[in-house]
Design an enzyme around this catalytic site. Structure first.
Site, PDB file in Angstrom:
ATOM      1  N   ASP A   1       0.811  -1.221   0.000  1.00  0.00           N
ATOM      2  CA  ASP A   1       0.000   0.000   0.000  1.00  0.00           C
ATOM      3  C   ASP A   1       0.841   1.266   0.000  1.00  0.00           C
ATOM      4  O   ASP A   1       0.337   2.342  -0.301  1.00  0.00           O
ATOM      5  CB  ASP A   1      -0.933   0.002   1.223  1.00  0.00           C
ATOM      6  CG  ASP A   1      -2.350  -0.322   0.822  1.00  0.00           C
ATOM      7  OD1 ASP A   1      -2.585  -0.529  -0.387  1.00  0.00           O
ATOM      8  OD2 ASP A   1      -3.224  -0.364   1.698  1.00  0.00           O
TER       9      ASP A   1
ATOM     10  N   ASP B   1     -12.436  -7.198   9.253  1.00  0.00           N
ATOM     11  CA  ASP B   1     -12.514  -8.654   9.412  1.00  0.00           C
ATOM     12  C   ASP B   1     -13.811  -9.057  10.114  1.00  0.00           C
ATOM     13  O   ASP B   1     -14.591  -9.867   9.612  1.00  0.00           O
ATOM     14  CB  ASP B   1     -11.287  -9.199  10.165  1.00  0.00           C
ATOM     15  CG  ASP B   1     -10.884  -8.335  11.352  1.00  0.00           C
ATOM     16  OD1 ASP B   1     -11.566  -7.332  11.618  1.00  0.00           O
ATOM     17  OD2 ASP B   1      -9.895  -8.671  12.027  1.00  0.00           O
TER      18      ASP B   1
HETATM   19  O1  LIG Z   1      -4.166   0.875   4.746  1.00  0.00           O
HETATM   20  C1  LIG Z   1      -3.751  -0.200   5.157  1.00  0.00           C
HETATM   21  C2  LIG Z   1      -3.649  -0.511   6.525  1.00  0.00           C
HETATM   22  C3  LIG Z   1      -3.166  -1.756   6.910  1.00  0.00           C
HETATM   23  N1  LIG Z   1      -2.790  -2.665   5.963  1.00  0.00           N
HETATM   24  C4  LIG Z   1      -2.248  -3.985   6.381  1.00  0.00           C
HETATM   25  O2  LIG Z   1      -3.180  -4.640   7.218  1.00  0.00           O
HETATM   26  C5  LIG Z   1      -2.519  -5.472   8.140  1.00  0.00           C
HETATM   27  C6  LIG Z   1      -3.051  -5.257   9.545  1.00  0.00           C
HETATM   28  O3  LIG Z   1      -2.894  -3.915   9.902  1.00  0.00           O
HETATM   29  P1  LIG Z   1      -2.301  -3.445  11.310  1.00  0.00           P
HETATM   30  O4  LIG Z   1      -2.225  -1.978  11.304  1.00  0.00           O
HETATM   31  O5  LIG Z   1      -1.077  -4.216  11.615  1.00  0.00           O
HETATM   32  O6  LIG Z   1      -3.491  -3.849  12.276  1.00  0.00           O
HETATM   33  P2  LIG Z   1      -3.519  -4.851  13.520  1.00  0.00           P
HETATM   34  O7  LIG Z   1      -4.298  -4.206  14.601  1.00  0.00           O
HETATM   35  O8  LIG Z   1      -2.194  -5.379  13.882  1.00  0.00           O
HETATM   36  O9  LIG Z   1      -4.367  -6.003  12.836  1.00  0.00           O
HETATM   37  C7  LIG Z   1      -5.463  -6.657  13.404  1.00  0.00           C
HETATM   38  O10 LIG Z   1      -6.663  -5.919  13.214  1.00  0.00           O
HETATM   39  C8  LIG Z   1      -7.018  -5.667  11.851  1.00  0.00           C
HETATM   40  C9  LIG Z   1      -8.372  -5.019  11.848  1.00  0.00           C
HETATM   41  O11 LIG Z   1      -8.287  -3.721  12.294  1.00  0.00           O
HETATM   42  C10 LIG Z   1      -7.080  -6.967  11.064  1.00  0.00           C
HETATM   43  O12 LIG Z   1      -7.305  -6.679   9.713  1.00  0.00           O
HETATM   44  C11 LIG Z   1      -5.772  -7.694  11.201  1.00  0.00           C
HETATM   45  O13 LIG Z   1      -5.768  -8.888  10.479  1.00  0.00           O
HETATM   46  C12 LIG Z   1      -5.549  -7.979  12.668  1.00  0.00           C
HETATM   47  O14 LIG Z   1      -4.338  -8.705  12.837  1.00  0.00           O
HETATM   48  C13 LIG Z   1      -1.022  -5.183   8.007  1.00  0.00           C
HETATM   49  O15 LIG Z   1      -0.419  -6.240   7.306  1.00  0.00           O
HETATM   50  C14 LIG Z   1      -0.992  -3.891   7.227  1.00  0.00           C
HETATM   51  O16 LIG Z   1       0.136  -3.790   6.414  1.00  0.00           O
HETATM   52  C15 LIG Z   1      -2.897  -2.369   4.620  1.00  0.00           C
HETATM   53  O17 LIG Z   1      -2.545  -3.180   3.759  1.00  0.00           O
HETATM   54  N2  LIG Z   1      -3.372  -1.146   4.243  1.00  0.00           N
END
Ligand SMILES: O=c1ccn([C@@H]2O[C@H](COP(=O)(O)OP(=O)(O)O[C@H]3O[C@H](CO)[C@@H](O)[C@H](O)[C@H]3O)[C@@H](O)[C@H]2O)c(=O)[nH]1
Ligand SMILES: [Mn+2]
Length: 574
Positions: free
Chosen positions: A142, A452
């Site tokens: 992204d 999700d």
């Molecule tokens: O604009 C964006 C924002 C995030 N991501 C990806 O989404 C994933 C999860 O994002 P992150 O910011 O790490 O969120 P977390 O809170 O760690 O993730 C949890 O919460 C998210 C929901 O908010 C779920 O989608 C994830 O699977 C879950 O592990 C990562 O691989 C990011 O690179 C993108 O590709 N684009």
């Protein structure tokens, strides 16, 4: 239901079930008694206009007890039908008969999400124990970062060494950083003590070190890491000079996808990225099943795809099965884990939901059916194109990919004909979703930042079921947020996403029961309304203590002798 050839078995945990139900009825009865006492008492005070008993603290405590009882009641749905599952991947059909899988990995920023970790996730997915011609890995970047793009190319070269090594020695841990730090060759296995293995392993380790050095160099030579304003870039990664002696290794397809981003155009975060991957992969490989991974969650067991197939290929549940969810487990949890980074309180809930048509979707580590995300099935060739364009957008090529038995051309035409690439770029453009049903009824849903939970909720509302599988060896391992600052940011985002749903027309208490079982909607509602306990926590942390200081009685005075006499009378009748 014993069948020697069944691919999976589920078992009701009978002893848990009995204990849970006993607890629900006794605790539920006690709560009813408490609520009866409180209402009676409050009515009496109001009726006799008792000025000596202060009403406010009693009302606040009663209010707290009501909220806690409400959340407790929702929670009981999780206890209703606990089950456990087992799979038999060795009974799957031969490789030729397995369906193909697309893997989606999302990343955004090579500084916040270090490239070396992202590449380890990617490498572990490429090395899954699945026929190479049926595995296609897509990395969504992204940030449109040149660092990530170059890193993927370097990872491809390393994979040319890594994949044959993993296959030859049946390596279990196929994430290089995990493999080299926790040495599985210490196992009592003869093949790991042969001089050939030791020499090969040393060589691969050197290649891995070289790969890491190259990544560092890329980062050193780059000044801008991620941008919010860039054109789409989609590239199938192909042979660079990897230096492998005999280059006959069959490799899964690897595609780098950076969707178009514009500063003032909504991009819908991860859900937006996943929907672009859905469309792009639809034209390239169009696999019926998709594995979704966060960039910080690597494949710890290469057999996860085969384990998931034990459900997708089970003719009894397959037609309705939308997704198979594995728990998120983490490799960086401290001994005391004082902030519950591993989310101990969450995973048992998902397991419990499994007995009620399936667990929620948990963002990463799940295999999902493409058809469930499209919300359509068995589209025939004579379909009304205009109607489909309203849902899926203007690309006719993409709409063709929805039609039953469509075989994508892209895989045959390795070099991507100019026309196809042009179409793929349109699918990855920032405005493609506009005036379509993407994010509303098609693909990952945009309504809540918790894409999700909300997407899973929609799929369950549409009649799909899901399965939760928690094998002894974790299939996926990630890095959890462990410091307080990051945890607060993450929880705020999660709770904001849940509150968005809780107080909308999609409230699981209203939207849910009309479309799914009451118990299942209670589970979804528990996630959405659990945050309400902050009110009783504040009230009960302050009010009873103040009442104690001022000599106000909140609870009935019970004298032991009176209790004894009452109990004896009830039980023995004298
Ligand atoms: O604009 C964006 C924002 C995030 N991501 C990806 O989404 C994933 C999860 O994002 P992150 O910011 O790490 O969120 P977390 O809170 O760690 O993730 C949890 O919460 C998210 C929901 O908010 C779920 O989608 C994830 O699977 C879950 O592990 C990562 O691989 C990011 O690179 C993108 O590709 N684009
Ligand atoms: Mn994360």
């Amino acid at each position: 239901m014993e069948n020697s050839l069944c691919l999976n078995l589920s078992r009701v945990k009978k002893s848990n079930l009995i204990i849970n139900k006993l607890h629900i009825f006794t605790h539920g009865f006690a709560l009813l008694a408490l609520i009866y006492y409180r209402t009676n008492f409050l009515f009496q005070i109001i009726k006799i206009e008792d000025k000596n008993t202060p009403l406010l603290p009693l009302a606040l405590v009663f209010f707290s007890e009501l909220i806690l009882s409400f959340v407790w009641l929702l929670n009981q749905a999780f206890q209703w039908n606990p089950i456990s599952r087992k799979v038999f991947p060795e009974r799957l059909p031969v490789n030729d008969k397995l369906p193909s899988i697309d893997v989606f990995i999302c990343t955004t920023n090579p500084i916040k999400e270090p490239s070396v970790d992202v590449m380890n996730t990617l490498i572990s997915a490429m090395a899954l124990d699945y026929p190479a011609d049926k595995l296609h890995v897509y990395l969504s970047d992204d940030g449109g970062s040149s660092v990530t793009f170059q890193a993927v190319k370097e990872a491809w070269k390393f994979l040319k060494w890594w994949i044959p090594f993993c296959r030859k020695y049946e390596v279990k841990t196929r994430c290089p950083v995990a493999y080299f730090s926790a040495d599985e060759s210490k196992d009592d296995n003869e093949k790991f003590s042969s001089t050939e293995f030791i020499a090969e392993k040393k060589k691969i380790e050197e290649k891995y070190e070289e790969f890491k050095r190259k990544l560092l160099k890329i980062i050193e030579n780059t000044s801008s890491f991620a941008s919010r304003d860039h054109d789409p870039l989609i590239q199938v990664i192909k042979d660079g000079n990897s230096g492998v002696d005999s280059d006959e290794t069959e490799m899964p397809l690897l595609v780098y996808v950076s969707r178009e981003k514009r500063p003032f155009h909504p991009h819908h975060f991860k859900a937006g990225a996943l929907n672009v991957l859905l469309r792009v992969s639809g034209l390239i490989s169009n696999s019926p099943y998709i594995l979704v991974l966060d960039c910080d969650m690597y494949c710890n067991d290469p057999t996860s795809a085969r384990q998931a197939m034990c459900f997708f290929l089970d003719s009894k549940i397959s037609p309705k099965l939308g997704f198979v969810q594995f728990p998120q487990k983490f490799h960086n949890i401290s001994e005391n884990d004082i902030y519950d980074s591993q989310l101990r309180s969450v995973w048992p809930k998902l397991e419990s939901m499994d007995g009620l048509r399936g667990s929620i979707l948990a963002g990463t580590g799940f295999y999902i059916k493409r058809e469930a995300l499209y919300g359509t099935s068995n589209i025939q060739e004579d379909v009304d194109l205009v109607q489909l364009q309203k849902s899926f957008g203007p690309s006719n090529e993409f709409i063709k990919s929805l039609i039953l038995n469509y075989k994508p051309n892209a895989l045959k035409d390795e070099d991507f004909s100019g026309l196809l690439l042009k179409e793929i770029k349109i699918l990855a453009s920032s405005s493609y979703d506009n005036n379509t049903k993407w994010g509303k009824e098609v693909g990952f849903r945009y309504f809540s930042v918790l894409e999700d939970y909300f997407t899973g909720f929609n799929l369950h509302c549409n009649g799909w079921i899901s399965v939760y599988l928690d094998p002894a060896r974790p299939c996926f391992l990630g890095s959890a947020t462990t410091n307080l600052n990051e945890i607060l940011v993450q929880y705020t985002r999660w709770v904001a996403g849940l509150v968005e749903v809780a107080f909308s027309r999609f409230s699981p208490l209203i939207y849910g029961p009309l479309r799914m079982s009451t118990l299942q909607s209670m589970c979804y509602a528990e996630f959405a309304y659990e945050f309400l306990i902050f009110l009783p926590i504040y009230c009960l942390a302050i009010v009873p203590q103040l009442c104690l200081l001022h000599g106000i009685h909140l609870y009935p005075k019970v004298r032991f002798e009176a209790l004894f006499v009452a109990t004896r009378k009830r039980l023995l009748g004298f």
